[in-house]
Write an enzyme that holds these catalytic residues in place. Sequence first.
Site, mmCIF file in Angstrom:
data_model
loop_
_atom_site.group_PDB
_atom_site.id
_atom_site.type_symbol
_atom_site.label_atom_id
_atom_site.label_comp_id
_atom_site.label_asym_id
_atom_site.label_seq_id
_atom_site.Cartn_x
_atom_site.Cartn_y
_atom_site.Cartn_z
ATOM 1 N N LYS A 223 0.681 -1.238 0.015
ATOM 2 C CA LYS A 223 0.103 0.021 0.079
ATOM 3 C C LYS A 223 0.790 1.268 0.050
ATOM 4 O O LYS A 223 1.998 1.286 0.295
ATOM 5 C CB LYS A 223 -1.020 -0.202 1.155
ATOM 6 C CG LYS A 223 -1.989 -1.267 1.097
ATOM 7 C CD LYS A 223 -3.120 -1.022 2.311
ATOM 8 C CE LYS A 223 -4.053 -2.156 2.376
ATOM 9 N NZ LYS A 223 -5.131 -2.148 3.445
ATOM 10 N N TYR B 252 -12.380 -2.233 -3.954
ATOM 11 C CA TYR B 252 -13.035 -2.112 -2.395
ATOM 12 C C TYR B 252 -14.629 -1.988 -2.299
ATOM 13 O O TYR B 252 -15.049 -1.462 -1.439
ATOM 14 C CB TYR B 252 -12.117 -0.935 -1.617
ATOM 15 C CG TYR B 252 -10.899 -1.486 -1.140
ATOM 16 C CD1 TYR B 252 -10.712 -2.596 -0.208
ATOM 17 C CD2 TYR B 252 -9.885 -0.665 -1.315
ATOM 18 C CE1 TYR B 252 -9.574 -2.857 0.083
ATOM 19 C CE2 TYR B 252 -8.305 -1.035 -0.907
ATOM 20 C CZ TYR B 252 -8.397 -2.108 0.012
ATOM 21 O OH TYR B 252 -7.184 -2.549 0.455
ATOM 22 N N ASN C 27 -2.039 0.414 6.681
ATOM 23 C CA ASN C 27 -1.517 -0.813 7.203
ATOM 24 C C ASN C 27 -0.998 -1.759 6.375
ATOM 25 O O ASN C 27 -0.457 -2.893 6.466
ATOM 26 C CB ASN C 27 -2.786 -1.539 7.983
ATOM 27 C CG ASN C 27 -3.781 -1.973 6.807
ATOM 28 O OD1 ASN C 27 -3.687 -1.943 5.736
ATOM 29 N ND2 ASN C 27 -4.748 -2.640 7.503
ATOM 30 N N HIS D 227 -2.399 -5.361 1.563
ATOM 31 C CA HIS D 227 -3.611 -6.044 1.520
ATOM 32 C C HIS D 227 -3.130 -7.742 0.995
ATOM 33 O O HIS D 227 -2.558 -7.660 0.288
ATOM 34 C CB HIS D 227 -4.311 -5.493 0.195
ATOM 35 C CG HIS D 227 -5.557 -6.316 -0.289
ATOM 36 N ND1 HIS D 227 -6.701 -6.434 0.302
ATOM 37 C CD2 HIS D 227 -5.627 -7.206 -1.356
ATOM 38 C CE1 HIS D 227 -7.417 -7.274 -0.396
ATOM 39 N NE2 HIS D 227 -6.913 -7.736 -1.268
ATOM 40 N N GLU E 124 -9.620 -10.799 -7.657
ATOM 41 C CA GLU E 124 -8.544 -9.684 -7.480
ATOM 42 C C GLU E 124 -7.481 -9.758 -8.399
ATOM 43 O O GLU E 124 -7.034 -9.031 -8.929
ATOM 44 C CB GLU E 124 -8.276 -9.689 -5.855
ATOM 45 C CG GLU E 124 -9.366 -9.211 -5.156
ATOM 46 C CD GLU E 124 -8.943 -9.336 -3.739
ATOM 47 O OE1 GLU E 124 -7.752 -9.774 -3.284
ATOM 48 O OE2 GLU E 124 -9.756 -9.025 -2.728
HETATM 49 P P1 ATP Z 1 -7.269 -6.039 3.410
HETATM 50 O O1 ATP Z 1 -8.617 -6.214 2.703
HETATM 51 O O2 ATP Z 1 -6.679 -4.540 3.023
HETATM 52 O O3 ATP Z 1 -6.349 -7.063 3.218
HETATM 53 P P2 ATP Z 1 -8.211 -6.587 5.695
HETATM 54 O O4 ATP Z 1 -8.990 -7.981 5.179
HETATM 55 O O5 ATP Z 1 -7.464 -6.986 7.134
HETATM 56 O O6 ATP Z 1 -7.446 -5.953 4.836
HETATM 57 P P3 ATP Z 1 -10.776 -5.271 5.754
HETATM 58 O O7 ATP Z 1 -11.733 -5.559 6.856
HETATM 59 O O8 ATP Z 1 -11.061 -6.158 4.529
HETATM 60 O O9 ATP Z 1 -9.267 -5.809 6.312
HETATM 61 O O10 ATP Z 1 -10.493 -3.629 5.579
HETATM 62 C C1 ATP Z 1 -9.952 -3.477 4.133
HETATM 63 C C2 ATP Z 1 -9.018 -2.195 4.539
HETATM 64 O O11 ATP Z 1 -9.809 -1.120 4.971
HETATM 65 C C3 ATP Z 1 -8.025 -2.567 5.770
HETATM 66 O O12 ATP Z 1 -6.790 -3.152 5.261
HETATM 67 C C4 ATP Z 1 -7.816 -1.087 6.044
HETATM 68 O O13 ATP Z 1 -6.806 -0.210 5.162
HETATM 69 C C5 ATP Z 1 -9.050 -0.241 5.934
HETATM 70 N N1 ATP Z 1 -9.805 -0.267 7.185
HETATM 71 C C6 ATP Z 1 -10.435 -1.356 7.841
HETATM 72 N N2 ATP Z 1 -10.921 -1.051 8.778
HETATM 73 C C7 ATP Z 1 -10.800 0.204 9.005
HETATM 74 C C8 ATP Z 1 -11.345 1.321 10.060
HETATM 75 N N3 ATP Z 1 -12.051 0.806 10.983
HETATM 76 N N4 ATP Z 1 -10.862 2.599 9.856
HETATM 77 C C9 ATP Z 1 -10.082 2.754 8.702
HETATM 78 N N5 ATP Z 1 -9.882 1.920 7.809
HETATM 79 C C10 ATP Z 1 -10.127 0.952 8.065
HETATM 80 MG MG MG Z 2 -10.011 -7.461 3.393
#
Ligand code: ATP
Ligand code: MG
Length: 140
Positions: free
Chosen positions: A11, A51, A114, A117, A128
């Site tokens: 990211k 997303y 974070n 992804h 994806e």
């Molecule tokens: P990713 O899909 O990016 O691999 P993940 O599966 O761990 O991460 P998801 O729940 O799919 O998490 O959320 C997608 C992305 O949205 C997260 O990686 C983060 O960048 C963002 N995100 C998730 N929860 C929050 C939140 N509460 N506040 C801000 N950003 C968030």
């Molecule tokens: Mg995810």
Amino acid sequence: MAVTRTFSIIKPDATRRNLTGAVTAKLEESGLRVVASKRIQMTKEQAEGFYGVHRERPFFGDLVSFMTSGPVVVQVLEGEDAVKRNRDVMGATNPADAAEGTIRKAFAESIEANSVHGSDSDENARIEIDFFFKPEEIVG
Ligand code: ATP
Ligand code: MG
């Protein structure tokens, strides 16, 4: 255990801090192989589409802004049980909850920024990968 593929994004918070190699090293050390990789600037339309499942979430607008705030590196990773292997080395979404040794523990700045992804199922991995790569761009 079968050899499978998953989709990864390094990211913008990580590319900005010149961590492409450091993140990729952790992926490789976990037993995953990079079989496709390209550095791109995601468009707003791509980020919104990618997303799309999070469209109704309160953080959706911020997430799209973040993912288009700088270059990302999209990758296809291959290995035994690749989706789980990658999720394990990524660590928890919120770096405050991420285990020692994971990418997010080492590098993530916040729950949003974070660093990586990773696909959450084999089916989503296929979707994806197809979103960002042509078959001939993947060389195992
Ligand atoms: P990713 O899909 O990016 O691999 P993940 O599966 O761990 O991460 P998801 O729940 O799919 O998490 O959320 C997608 C992305 O949205 C997260 O990686 C983060 O960048 C963002 N995100 C998730 N929860 C929050 C939140 N509460 N506040 C801000 N950003 C968030
Ligand atoms: Mg995810």
